[in-house]
Design a protein around this motif. Structure first.
Motif, mmCIF file in Angstrom:
data_model
loop_
_atom_site.group_PDB
_atom_site.id
_atom_site.type_symbol
_atom_site.label_atom_id
_atom_site.label_comp_id
_atom_site.label_asym_id
_atom_site.label_seq_id
_atom_site.Cartn_x
_atom_site.Cartn_y
_atom_site.Cartn_z
ATOM 1 N N THR A 199 5.903 -0.355 -11.924
ATOM 2 C CA THR A 199 4.451 -0.192 -11.846
ATOM 3 C C THR A 199 4.010 0.763 -10.748
ATOM 4 O O THR A 199 2.822 1.009 -10.587
ATOM 5 N N VAL A 200 4.935 1.297 -9.962
ATOM 6 C CA VAL A 200 4.583 2.215 -8.878
ATOM 7 C C VAL A 200 4.392 3.603 -9.466
ATOM 8 O O VAL A 200 5.345 4.222 -9.944
ATOM 9 N N THR A 201 3.162 4.091 -9.434
ATOM 10 C CA THR A 201 2.873 5.390 -10.044
ATOM 11 C C THR A 201 2.686 6.498 -9.019
ATOM 12 O O THR A 201 2.715 7.673 -9.372
ATOM 13 N N ALA A 202 2.486 6.154 -7.769
ATOM 14 C CA ALA A 202 2.283 7.163 -6.720
ATOM 15 C C ALA A 202 3.602 7.437 -6.006
ATOM 16 O O ALA A 202 4.379 6.521 -5.742
ATOM 17 N N ALA A 203 3.839 8.691 -5.681
ATOM 18 C CA ALA A 203 5.066 9.064 -4.984
ATOM 19 C C ALA A 203 5.068 8.480 -3.576
ATOM 20 O O ALA A 203 4.015 8.318 -2.954
ATOM 21 N N TYR A 204 6.269 8.150 -3.094
ATOM 22 C CA TYR A 204 6.526 7.629 -1.752
ATOM 23 C C TYR A 204 6.041 6.190 -1.550
ATOM 24 O O TYR A 204 6.234 5.634 -0.489
ATOM 25 N N HIS A 205 5.411 5.576 -2.534
ATOM 26 C CA HIS A 205 5.022 4.174 -2.413
ATOM 27 C C HIS A 205 6.221 3.317 -2.785
ATOM 28 O O HIS A 205 6.964 3.637 -3.718
ATOM 29 N N THR A 206 6.403 2.209 -2.074
ATOM 30 C CA THR A 206 7.524 1.319 -2.372
ATOM 31 C C THR A 206 7.072 0.078 -3.128
ATOM 32 O O THR A 206 7.901 -0.594 -3.737
ATOM 33 N N ILE A 207 5.785 -0.250 -3.058
ATOM 34 C CA ILE A 207 5.254 -1.368 -3.838
ATOM 35 C C ILE A 207 4.031 -0.877 -4.604
ATOM 36 O O ILE A 207 3.382 0.096 -4.213
ATOM 37 N N CYS A 208 3.726 -1.552 -5.691
ATOM 38 C CA CYS A 208 2.601 -1.123 -6.532
ATOM 39 C C CYS A 208 1.272 -1.482 -5.852
ATOM 40 O O CYS A 208 1.225 -2.312 -4.933
ATOM 41 N N GLN A 209 0.209 -0.878 -6.327
ATOM 42 C CA GLN A 209 -1.105 -1.061 -5.718
ATOM 43 C C GLN A 209 -1.607 -2.503 -5.827
ATOM 44 O O GLN A 209 -2.139 -3.030 -4.856
ATOM 45 N N PRO A 210 -1.440 -3.197 -6.976
ATOM 46 C CA PRO A 210 -1.884 -4.596 -7.019
ATOM 47 C C PRO A 210 -1.160 -5.494 -6.018
ATOM 48 O O PRO A 210 -1.784 -6.348 -5.378
ATOM 49 N N CYS A 211 0.152 -5.297 -5.847
ATOM 50 C CA CYS A 211 0.909 -6.102 -4.867
ATOM 51 C C CYS A 211 0.473 -5.773 -3.441
ATOM 52 O O CYS A 211 0.398 -6.648 -2.581
ATOM 53 N N ALA A 212 0.195 -4.504 -3.186
ATOM 54 C CA ALA A 212 -0.219 -4.089 -1.844
ATOM 55 C C ALA A 212 -1.584 -4.669 -1.497
ATOM 56 O O ALA A 212 -1.799 -5.132 -0.370
ATOM 57 N N LYS A 255 -2.920 -7.363 -2.865
ATOM 58 C CA LYS A 255 -2.800 -8.824 -2.824
ATOM 59 C C LYS A 255 -2.283 -9.289 -1.461
ATOM 60 O O LYS A 255 -2.808 -10.240 -0.881
ATOM 61 N N SER A 256 -1.276 -8.597 -0.939
ATOM 62 C CA SER A 256 -0.710 -8.999 0.352
ATOM 63 C C SER A 256 -1.300 -8.210 1.523
ATOM 64 O O SER A 256 -0.893 -8.424 2.661
ATOM 65 N N SER A 257 -2.242 -7.326 1.253
ATOM 66 C CA SER A 257 -2.947 -6.484 2.248
ATOM 67 C C SER A 257 -1.984 -5.785 3.204
ATOM 68 O O SER A 257 -2.056 -5.953 4.416
ATOM 69 N N VAL A 258 -1.074 -5.022 2.619
ATOM 70 C CA VAL A 258 -0.106 -4.244 3.391
ATOM 71 C C VAL A 258 -0.132 -2.795 2.916
ATOM 72 O O VAL A 258 -0.694 -2.479 1.869
ATOM 73 N N CYS A 259 0.466 -1.923 3.708
ATOM 74 C CA CYS A 259 0.596 -0.518 3.329
ATOM 75 C C CYS A 259 1.583 -0.415 2.167
ATOM 76 O O CYS A 259 2.614 -1.087 2.163
ATOM 77 N N ALA A 260 1.267 0.422 1.178
ATOM 78 C CA ALA A 260 2.108 0.536 -0.010
ATOM 79 C C ALA A 260 3.393 1.305 0.246
ATOM 80 O O ALA A 260 4.299 1.294 -0.584
ATOM 81 N N ARG A 293 1.564 -4.790 7.810
ATOM 82 C CA ARG A 293 0.150 -5.154 7.864
ATOM 83 C C ARG A 293 -0.555 -4.278 8.901
ATOM 84 O O ARG A 293 -0.460 -4.511 10.088
ATOM 85 N N LYS A 294 -1.230 -3.270 8.411
ATOM 86 C CA LYS A 294 -1.973 -2.353 9.271
ATOM 87 C C LYS A 294 -3.324 -2.100 8.630
ATOM 88 O O LYS A 294 -3.548 -2.458 7.478
ATOM 89 N N ASP A 295 -4.221 -1.462 9.376
ATOM 90 C CA ASP A 295 -5.504 -1.085 8.806
ATOM 91 C C ASP A 295 -5.271 0.011 7.776
ATOM 92 O O ASP A 295 -4.695 1.051 8.085
ATOM 93 N N LEU A 296 -5.720 -0.235 6.559
ATOM 94 C CA LEU A 296 -5.516 0.728 5.491
ATOM 95 C C LEU A 296 -6.626 1.763 5.501
ATOM 96 O O LEU A 296 -7.754 1.489 5.903
ATOM 97 N N VAL A 297 -6.284 2.939 5.049
ATOM 98 C CA VAL A 297 -7.224 4.049 5.015
ATOM 99 C C VAL A 297 -8.207 3.833 3.875
ATOM 100 O O VAL A 297 -7.813 3.507 2.757
ATOM 101 N N GLN A 298 -9.484 4.023 4.184
ATOM 102 C CA GLN A 298 -10.505 3.934 3.145
ATOM 103 C C GLN A 298 -10.914 5.338 2.769
ATOM 104 O O GLN A 298 -11.200 6.159 3.634
ATOM 105 N N LYS A 299 -10.952 5.611 1.481
ATOM 106 C CA LYS A 299 -11.153 6.983 1.000
ATOM 107 C C LYS A 299 -12.485 7.557 1.445
ATOM 108 O O LYS A 299 -12.585 8.706 1.831
ATOM 109 N N SER A 300 -13.551 6.753 1.407
ATOM 110 C CA SER A 300 -14.873 7.267 1.754
ATOM 111 C C SER A 300 -14.923 7.721 3.210
ATOM 112 O O SER A 300 -15.526 8.728 3.540
ATOM 113 N N ASN A 301 -14.252 6.972 4.101
ATOM 114 C CA ASN A 301 -14.209 7.374 5.503
ATOM 115 C C ASN A 301 -13.414 8.657 5.680
ATOM 116 O O ASN A 301 -13.780 9.512 6.475
#
Length: 195
Positions: free
Chosen positions: A74-87, A89-94, A99-107
């Protein structure tokens, strides 16, 4: 840098880059790579992916890869090790799964535009690299403070112990001034802790 015996040279490199790297602007593959979203990552991993995109080192996935948590493709983005739904759900970097502050696109859209403005302004004024990078760090801090909604405090500043120390030292100064007979009230008019 050379590991020449006898120390480090303090001169400039012999062959300096006059212009920065520019990949083919009319390439369809480059355009598709630059348009790919870069979401669900911490700041450090986000910067790594952006660097790879900038210098044409980014290699997009041709097929979905396996997620390390749910073990499905289910991982569709390059360099990601876990899929977006799992990331999410567990609020971690993909990528780094920490567990870090994730980047928000609008910011980051506004951050990138402001960083470009700062770099252009620094080039026009001819600022040294050191000052340019400090300006860039200030802008980044401003956006990370907006994202976290709490200001970054350095060690020892703003803690309860620090306030106690300031109050005790102010009381000592007042008692000394009373013993000497001098007026110290004018010194403490602007003090936030005592008022």
């Amino acid at each position: 840098m050379s590991t020449h015996r006898g120390g480090v040279h303090n001169r400039a490199p012999k062959h300096q880059n006059v212009t920065s790297f520019r990949h083919n602007p009319k390439s369809k593959k480059t355009a598709s790579i630059l348009s790919m979203p870069n979401e669900g990552l911490c700041k450090y991993c986000w910067d790594k992916v952006e660097w790879k995109k900038k210098y044409r080192k980014y290699k997009p996935l041709t097929q979905p890869s396996h997620c390390n948590e749910c073990k499905q493709r289910t991982v569709t983005a390059a360099y990601h090790t876990i899929c977006q739904p799992c990331a999410t759900k567990s609020s971690v970097c993909a990528w780094c799964t920490q567990r870090k502050d994730l980047v928000q696109k609008s910011n980051f859209d506004s951050l990138l535009s402001e960083l470009k403005q700062v770099e252009l302004k620094a080039r026009e004024e001819g600022l040294p690299i050191r000052k340019t990078k400090s300006l860039i760090r200030e802008v980044q801090r401003k956006y990370t403070n907006k994202q976290n909604s709490t200001p970054i405090k350095s060690k020892g500043v703003g803690t309860k112990n620090d306030e106690k120390v300031r109050v005790k030292s102010a009381e000592k100064i007042r008692t000394r001034s009373v013993e000497d007979g001098s007026s110290v009230d004018s010194l403490f008019e602007n003090d936030d802790v005592l008022n």
